[in-house]
Design a protein around this motif. Structure first.
Motif, PDB file in Angstrom:
ATOM      1  N   GLN A   1       3.963   9.462  -1.215  1.00 30.13           N
ATOM      2  CA  GLN A   1       3.825   8.463  -0.177  1.00 30.13           C
ATOM      3  C   GLN A   1       5.027   8.407   0.945  1.00 30.13           C
ATOM      4  OE1 GLN A   1       1.013   5.070  -0.753  1.00 30.13           O
ATOM      5  NE2 GLN A   1      -0.626   6.654  -0.280  1.00 30.13           N
TER       6      GLN A   1
ATOM      7  N   GLN B   1      -4.270  14.419  -0.953  1.00 24.11           N
ATOM      8  CA  GLN B   1      -3.159  13.776  -1.770  1.00 24.11           C
ATOM      9  C   GLN B   1      -3.594  13.246  -3.030  1.00 24.11           C
ATOM     10  OE1 GLN B   1      -0.496  11.792   0.852  1.00 24.11           O
ATOM     11  NE2 GLN B   1       0.639  11.165  -0.996  1.00 24.11           N
TER      12      GLN B   1
ATOM     13  N   ASP C   1      -1.687  11.234  -6.675  1.00 19.28           N
ATOM     14  CA  ASP C   1      -0.606  10.813  -7.399  1.00 19.28           C
ATOM     15  C   ASP C   1       0.680  11.841  -7.384  1.00 19.28           C
ATOM     16  OD1 ASP C   1      -0.920   7.958  -7.694  1.00 19.28           O
ATOM     17  OD2 ASP C   1      -2.485   8.528  -9.048  1.00 19.28           O
TER      18      ASP C   1
ATOM     19  N   LYS D   1      -0.586   2.370 -17.836  1.00 17.26           N
ATOM     20  CA  LYS D   1      -0.152   2.205 -16.589  1.00 17.26           C
ATOM     21  C   LYS D   1      -0.383   0.808 -15.770  1.00 17.26           C
ATOM     22  CE  LYS D   1      -0.170   6.775 -14.132  1.00 17.26           C
ATOM     23  NZ  LYS D   1      -0.748   7.441 -13.301  1.00 17.26           N
TER      24      LYS D   1
ATOM     25  N   LYS E   1       0.114   0.254 -12.827  1.00 21.20           N
ATOM     26  CA  LYS E   1      -0.540   0.426 -11.394  1.00 21.20           C
ATOM     27  C   LYS E   1      -1.604   1.243 -11.410  1.00 21.20           C
ATOM     28  CE  LYS E   1       2.487   1.947  -8.636  1.00 21.20           C
ATOM     29  NZ  LYS E   1       3.768   2.230  -7.676  1.00 21.20           N
TER      30      LYS E   1
ATOM     31  N   GLY F   1      -3.913   4.112  -9.936  1.00 18.68           N
ATOM     32  CA  GLY F   1      -3.763   5.597  -9.332  1.00 18.68           C
ATOM     33  C   GLY F   1      -3.995   5.218  -7.813  1.00 18.68           C
ATOM     34  N   LEU F   2      -3.568   6.541  -7.387  1.00 16.48           N
ATOM     35  CA  LEU F   2      -3.906   6.595  -5.749  1.00 16.48           C
ATOM     36  C   LEU F   2      -5.183   6.477  -5.192  1.00 16.48           C
ATOM     37  CD1 LEU F   2      -1.995   7.019  -3.324  1.00 16.48           C
ATOM     38  CD2 LEU F   2      -2.391   9.345  -3.591  1.00 16.48           C
ATOM     39  N   LYS F   3      -6.058   7.332  -6.181  1.00 15.53           N
ATOM     40  CA  LYS F   3      -7.543   7.182  -5.619  1.00 15.53           C
ATOM     41  C   LYS F   3      -8.257   5.800  -5.957  1.00 15.53           C
ATOM     42  CE  LYS F   3      -8.509  12.256  -5.965  1.00 15.53           C
ATOM     43  NZ  LYS F   3      -9.235  13.031  -6.652  1.00 15.53           N
TER      44      LYS F   3
ATOM     45  N   ARG G   1      -6.796   2.912  -6.243  1.00 13.78           N
ATOM     46  CA  ARG G   1      -6.047   1.947  -5.281  1.00 13.78           C
ATOM     47  C   ARG G   1      -6.680   2.003  -3.949  1.00 13.78           C
ATOM     48  NH1 ARG G   1      -0.710   3.108  -5.771  1.00 13.78           N
ATOM     49  NH2 ARG G   1      -0.192   3.702  -3.441  1.00 13.78           N
TER      50      ARG G   1
ATOM     51  N   PRO H   1      -7.603  11.603   3.519  1.00 20.27           N
ATOM     52  CA  PRO H   1      -6.977  12.280   2.428  1.00 20.27           C
ATOM     53  C   PRO H   1      -5.563  11.936   1.938  1.00 20.27           C
ATOM     54  CG  PRO H   1      -7.377  13.606   4.345  1.00 20.27           C
ATOM     55  CD  PRO H   1      -7.809  12.268   4.758  1.00 20.27           C
ATOM     56  N   PHE H   2      -4.933  11.211   2.640  1.00 20.59           N
ATOM     57  CA  PHE H   2      -3.436  10.659   2.411  1.00 20.59           C
ATOM     58  C   PHE H   2      -3.609   9.448   1.622  1.00 20.59           C
ATOM     59  CE2 PHE H   2      -1.602  12.540   6.308  1.00 20.59           C
ATOM     60  CZ  PHE H   2      -0.484  13.163   5.606  1.00 20.59           C
ATOM     61  N   ARG H   3      -5.068   8.896   1.617  1.00 22.35           N
ATOM     62  CA  ARG H   3      -5.098   7.734   0.700  1.00 22.35           C
ATOM     63  C   ARG H   3      -4.283   6.614   1.032  1.00 22.35           C
ATOM     64  NH1 ARG H   3      -6.848  12.289  -2.200  1.00 22.35           N
ATOM     65  NH2 ARG H   3      -9.146  12.304  -2.196  1.00 22.35           N
ATOM     66  N   LEU H   4      -3.977   6.286   2.029  1.00 26.40           N
ATOM     67  CA  LEU H   4      -2.967   5.396   2.474  1.00 26.40           C
ATOM     68  C   LEU H   4      -3.563   4.175   2.592  1.00 26.40           C
ATOM     69  CD1 LEU H   4       0.107   5.202   3.082  1.00 26.40           C
ATOM     70  CD2 LEU H   4      -0.398   5.326   5.567  1.00 26.40           C
ATOM     71  N   THR H   5      -3.228   2.984   2.004  1.00 27.24           N
ATOM     72  CA  THR H   5      -3.832   1.677   1.932  1.00 27.24           C
ATOM     73  C   THR H   5      -2.792   0.735   2.790  1.00 27.24           C
ATOM     74  OG1 THR H   5      -2.626   1.198  -0.296  1.00 27.24           O
ATOM     75  CG2 THR H   5      -4.924   2.024  -0.270  1.00 27.24           C
TER      76      THR H   5
ATOM     77  N   ALA I   1       0.793  -0.110   1.167  1.00 24.21           N
ATOM     78  CA  ALA I   1       1.609   0.834   1.623  1.00 24.21           C
ATOM     79  C   ALA I   1       1.990   1.319   3.043  1.00 24.21           C
ATOM     80  CB  ALA I   1       1.118   2.253   0.717  1.00 24.21           C
TER      81      ALA I   1
ATOM     82  N   THR J   1      -4.512  14.123  10.523  1.00 24.05           N
ATOM     83  CA  THR J   1      -5.558  14.143   9.412  1.00 24.05           C
ATOM     84  C   THR J   1      -6.673  13.390   9.540  1.00 24.05           C
ATOM     85  OG1 THR J   1      -3.456  14.604   8.180  1.00 24.05           O
ATOM     86  CG2 THR J   1      -5.508  13.864   6.895  1.00 24.05           C
TER      87      THR J   1
END
Lengths: 119, 89, 517
Positions: B63, B78, B80, C7, C9, C11-13, C15, C55-59, C62, C240
């Motif tokens: 990111q 995207q 990890d 882990k 944290k 994972g991205l998905k 989160r 698709p960036f899975r930005l929260t 972040a 996106t």
């Protein structure tokens, strides 16, 4: 088609003739003279004599072009909404059938811009 | 296949990233423009976290790329570990 | 083995799921249609909002972190730019006119985009698009603010930028970008997303930002380059979002396809017409060119957009039909635009000029089909006249297109010697258009466009003079009154570059910067 809307959607046109203080709009374009980037928009009283439009505001707007002084107005071809029309210099705009937001163009045979390049 | 691309700012952060992308995508083509590097590839382009980490010698969160990205073309996914750009046809 | 540390944290998905859908709830004491009243009337059918995923899975957590980093980088450079008299490092003072165009034409749109995405985000019941819209809404206000801030450093020294927001709401040519965005934000939330999120951000944004920003870089403008890249780093996410929104809507219900297709057709054309300003900027206003408008169009629309529409074909979406006309216009657009601003140099907040010999040669090499034939003779005439002290200033107001609000400057598709005229009669009133596409857009929603605030007509109605002006007074000068209403200083902000204060000052200051005086 109607506008998709959450309630009734109806509005008065922003440019109806009553908003122009007695004038009506007339658009005038000179074919093959793209030195003027677009046709012009003028507000004239419907009673204005067409010959006065040519001699006054049109002279002021188009006169910069060297072709303008050479125009033989008897030979000019007029178009209204793209179709040939006869316009009488001695009659008023209204008498010539020109209404609010009409568009006229004129073609000057033999005069096709700087060195004939339509500019 | 149509071209996908990713454009990044030209700077010290992106230098190793571009190197990693070129390692992982042997057919990718670099187009250097004023202050910007555009990487074109046929149909698919992958940015892999592990390759970048090997080159920069530290942990890297994909990111972080958000900071230096300029534009892109293609569908994106995207995770990890990877960013993938692709066209389906 | 088996010593793997758990882990810490997510994972991205995971989160992303926790920070979007995990934060949503089902209302218990209010009806969904009361909470989301704008979601049905456009005819778009959505069955499962959870199918939408960034698709960036930005929260948001972040998001703040990376945006803060972008701001730190930006302001470090803006400070350096000021400390180093950065404005004197640009190629020449003509370049600064692109900055004027940007601040008065584009930056106010960033602010409107902020409002638009805030509104769209509020309208959507799905948490995924809502969070994405929230981020974009914040991005857009950041862009507006950083642009205003960066360009304030030019405004200290150069003319025409002192009241950009006031101008944006009033000036004739700025009604083009303004009405474009007004059209978008007054549509429903789905149309807004297709108009700005998809058609503008995905299909066309590369043509706006990439040339502006690499143009700035190429012309030594570190300030603009930096805010441009800072904004552009958000654009990849916007693009996106735009593409995901389209795919999501199309996958939800086949009945959505024709509605979306019509919006794509409309907004690609509307956006393209606004880009007329960019075309002229690229070919005429950058002293050092990056690429021609035609080349940029070929790379970013024809190749890239071609790939996009090929990909969308599986949903039944086709290339917008206006693409054919645009292909015919690409040899002409920038020249027709520059001629327009050369005509109306007295009524703009930036300067225009005639290209010099080298620049004319560049234009002929980039536009071999059109430049020498159509445009060079025009420019040579203007240049000769200017040399004789007879510089052309067109002072008669132009005829405007009811939809895009650009004067009728575009020629017939396939005949660059004839202006393109189109008209429609609607409820006893006549309306005029620059093209078949603008005419069709009107015909689909006439009630929307009959309200258009067309600057030329507004001037003739007497609505564009400073308060207290008496247009019937003897010796009344309408042009002077309109310039006052725009808050332009006549003779300073407008007219030809060669006689401008900007040119004089820049030469003098650059001289001081390189000599000991």
């Amino acid at each position: 088609m109607a506008v998709a809307a959450i309630s009734k959607y109806e509005f008065a046109p922003a440019d109806s003739q009553d908003k122009f203080h007695g004038a009506q709009l007339l658009y005038i374009g000179w074919e093959d003279h793209l030195l003027f980037c677009s046709p012009f928009c003028f507000p004239f009283p419907p009673t204005m004599r067409f010959g006065d439009v040519v001699a006054g505001p049109m002279q002021a707007a188009f006169g910069y072009h060297p072709d303008f002084a050479q125009i033989d107005w008897a030979k000019v071809e007029w178009l209204k909404s793209g179709k040939p029309v006869a316009l009488d210099f001695d009659k008023s705009l209204a008498e010539n059938g020109l209404k609010h937001k009409d568009v006229i163009r004129f073609r000057t045979p033999g005069l096709n811009g700087i060195n004939g390049t339509c500019n | 296949m149509s071209t996908v691309f990713l454009a990044l700012q030209t700077n010290e952060d992106t230098r190793p990233i571009i190197e990693a992308i070129l390692q992982d995508n042997p057919s990718a083509v670099v187009d250097e423009q004023p202050a910007m590097v555009k990487i074109n590839a046929d149909g698919r382009l992958v940015v892999r976290r592990e390759t970048i980490e090997e080159l920069i010698g530290r942990d890297y969160d994909l990111q972080e790329l958000q900071v230096n990205m300029i534009t892109m073309s293609g569908n994106l996914d995207q995770t990890d570990d990877e960013i993938t750009l692709f066209w389906k046809s | 083995m088996d010593m793997q540390v758990a882990k810490k944290k997510l994972g991205l998905k995971e989160r992303y799921a926790v920070m979007t859908r995990g934060l949503d709830w089902t209302p218990s004491y209010q009806k969904m249609e009361d909470i989301y009243p704008c979601i049905a009337y456009e005819g778009i059918k959505i069955h499962d909002w959870d199918k939408w995923e960034d698709p960036f899975r930005l929260t948001m957590d972040a998001y703040w972190k990376y945006q803060a980093e972008k701001e730190r980088k930006l302001y470090a450079i803006i400070d350096a730019f000021n400390q180093n008299n950065g404005h004197l490092n640009v190629t020449d003072a003509r370049y600064i006119n692109t900055v004027k165009l940007f601040i008065s034409g584009i930056s106010p749109l960033e602010y409107v985009a902020h409002r638009g995405f805030a509104h769209a985000g509020r309208a959507f019941p799905g948490p995924g698009p809502r969070v994405a819209c929230l981020m974009q809404s914040l991005d857009e206000i950041r862009h507006a603010q950083t642009q205003v801030h960066s360009i304030s450093n030019y405004n200290k020294y150069y003319n025409g930028m002192h009241d950009f927001h006031h101008m944006h709401d009033r000036v004739w040519f700025l009604s083009v970008p303004k009405s474009f965005f007004d059209d978008a934000i007054t549509a429903g939330p789905f149309e807004f997303m297709v108009s700005i999120g998809f058609s503008f951000e995905y299909v066309l944004t590369n043509l706006l930002f990439v040339p502006f920003v690499s143009g700035a870089a190429y012309n030594g403008d570190m300030g603009t380059m930096t805010f441009g890249f800072s904004a552009q780093s958000d654009e990849a996410r916007h693009m996106t979002l735009g593409l995901e929104v389209i795919k999501f809507i199309l996958e939800q219900d086949p009945a959505n396809v024709p509605i979306v297709q019509r919006w794509i057709d409309k907004w690609t054309w509307r956006g393209y017409r606004v880009l007329t300003l960019v075309a002229m900027m690229m070919d005429y206003m950058l002293p050092k060119r990056t690429m021609s408008w035609k080349e940029a169009w070929e790379v970013y629309f024809e190749e890239n957009g071609g790939a996009l529409f090929k990909d969308l074909a599986r949903y039944g979406i086709t290339m917008p039909k206006c693409a054919e006309q645009i292909a015919l216009e690409k040899d002409h657009l920038s020249h027709q635009a520059w001629s327009t601003f050369y005509n109306y140099a007295a009524a703009a907040n930036f300067h225009t000029w005639m290209p010099d010999e080298d620049e004319m040669a560049w234009l002929s090499s980039k536009y071999p089909e059109s430049f020498d034939k159509q445009y060079r003779p025009r420019y040579e005439f203007w240049r000769e006249q200017a040399a004789k002290g007879n510089r052309f200033y067109n002072k008669t107001l132009p005829m405007l297109c009811q939809t895009c609000q650009i004067p009728l400057v575009f020629t017939e598709p396939g005949d660059p010697t004839k202006i393109c005229y189109r008209e429609v009669d609607y409820k006893a009133e006549k309306y005029h258009f620059c093209s078949d596409h603008c005419k069709e857009i009107f015909e689909h929603e006439p009630e929307k466009y009959v309200q258009a605030w067309l600057p030329v007509h507004q001037i003739y109605q007497g609505n564009c003079f400073p308060e207290g002006t008496d247009p019937t007074a003897e010796g009344f000068d309408p042009l002077a009154a309109v310039l006052k209403y725009y808050n332009f200083e006549n003779g300073r902000d407008n007219l030809d570059f060669d006689i401008s204060e900007d040119k004089k000052n820049f030469d003098e200051w650059r001289g001081q910067a390189t000599k000991n005086i």
